[in-house]
Scaffold this motif. Structure first.
Motif, PDB file in Angstrom:
ATOM      1  N   THR A   7      -3.202  -0.914  -8.559  1.00  0.00           N
ATOM      2  CA  THR A   7      -4.109  -0.977  -7.448  1.00  0.00           C
ATOM      3  C   THR A   7      -4.481   0.588  -7.027  1.00  0.00           C
ATOM      4  N   PHE A  12      -2.541   1.460   2.772  1.00  0.00           N
ATOM      5  CA  PHE A  12      -2.665   0.011   2.147  1.00  0.00           C
ATOM      6  C   PHE A  12      -1.688  -0.306   1.232  1.00  0.00           C
ATOM      7  N   ILE A  41      -5.077   6.886   3.727  1.00  0.00           N
ATOM      8  CA  ILE A  41      -5.342   5.345   3.698  1.00  0.00           C
ATOM      9  C   ILE A  41      -4.940   4.644   2.594  1.00  0.00           C
ATOM     10  N   LEU A  42      -5.051   5.072   1.307  1.00  0.00           N
ATOM     11  CA  LEU A  42      -4.494   4.494   0.213  1.00  0.00           C
ATOM     12  C   LEU A  42      -2.977   4.254   0.466  1.00  0.00           C
ATOM     13  N   TYR A  63      -8.040   2.494  -7.208  1.00  0.00           N
ATOM     14  CA  TYR A  63      -8.748   3.045  -6.106  1.00  0.00           C
ATOM     15  C   TYR A  63      -8.920   4.532  -6.160  1.00  0.00           C
ATOM     16  N   ALA A 114       1.364  -1.667   3.023  1.00  0.00           N
ATOM     17  CA  ALA A 114       1.143  -2.814   3.542  1.00  0.00           C
ATOM     18  C   ALA A 114       1.163  -3.996   2.406  1.00  0.00           C
ATOM     19  N   LEU A 115       0.489  -3.710   1.268  1.00  0.00           N
ATOM     20  CA  LEU A 115       0.700  -4.383   0.167  1.00  0.00           C
ATOM     21  C   LEU A 115       2.039  -4.832  -0.323  1.00  0.00           C
TER      22      LEU A 115
END
Length: 212
Positions: A133, A181, A177-178, A137, A184-185
């Motif tokens: 992921t 994310f 931001i990545l 991104y 959180a994942l």
């Protein structure tokens, strides 16, 4: 007789009245619990795949593909989707294979080995999701900016283009931001699979004590 001695004797009397479990009884209970946990891992992986597929279908409308086509990212995105689903199917197969192995295990040593194998497979799967992921991104973000700038330069050379400082700002903001994310994942997987892995670890320790 003091209170402590009284409690000890009372406990011994209660212990004598409790049913004593044999080695086979304890092993059978651990085996059933382990088989159930691995089955849930397999089921959750399928549900996760179905949800991600539905989300992809919902998001990937005609406008989405048109934008990718304009940025020359349509083929790359399709390729990534195909590879991602193939790898995901492979992990689901591994989860199913682990479940079948544990459900047909008939000795403690093999069960312990299969528990360790299952834990390793789940951890590898989580690592794959997070790493793939992040890379996806990063690549898409970079290609989006590059292709967007290329299109602007072709259409109007007077339009503003990214300089070195803009790339630094973009990289920092996008990286933050990545990172949020991915964190959180990771917490999401930690919550779902972490509970099951801890239960498997507990079963492994009980089997180890049983073997001793």
């Amino acid at each position: 007789m003091d209170e402590l001695e009284f409690l000890k004797q009372n406990w011994k009397k209660q212990e004598e009245n409790l049913p004593r479990l044999s080695y086979d009884d304890i092993y059978s209970m651990i085996w059933k619990k382990s088989s159930s946990i691995v089955k849930w891992i397999f089921v959750i992986s399928i549900v996760e795949l179905l949800i991600s597929t539905l989300f992809t279908i919902f998001m990937a409308d005609a406008n989405y593909w048109d934008q990718l086509e304009q940025l020359h990212l349509k083929k790359v995105t399709i390729f990534v989707y195909v590879i991602s689903y193939l790898i995901t199917f492979y992990f689901i197969y591994c989860f199913y294979r682990n479940y079948k192995r544990i459900s047909t295990t008939d000795d403690a040593a093999t069960l312990m080995h299969n528990i360790l194998r299952t834990r390793k497979t789940v951890r590898t799967y989580i690592a794959y999701v997070l790493i793939s992921t992040g890379i996806y991104y990063l690549v898409i973000g970079y290609l989006t900016v590059q292709n967007h700038q290329l299109i602007q330069n072709i259409e109007d050379t007077s339009k503003y283009t990214f300089d070195a400082m803009d790339w630094v700002k973009f990289t920092v903001v996008f990286g933050i931001i990545l990172a949020v994310f991915l964190l959180a994942l990771w917490l999401f997987y930690r919550l779902i699979y972490g509970i099951l892995l801890r239960r498997l670890k507990k079963n492994y320790r009980e089997l180890k004590r049983l073997e001793i």
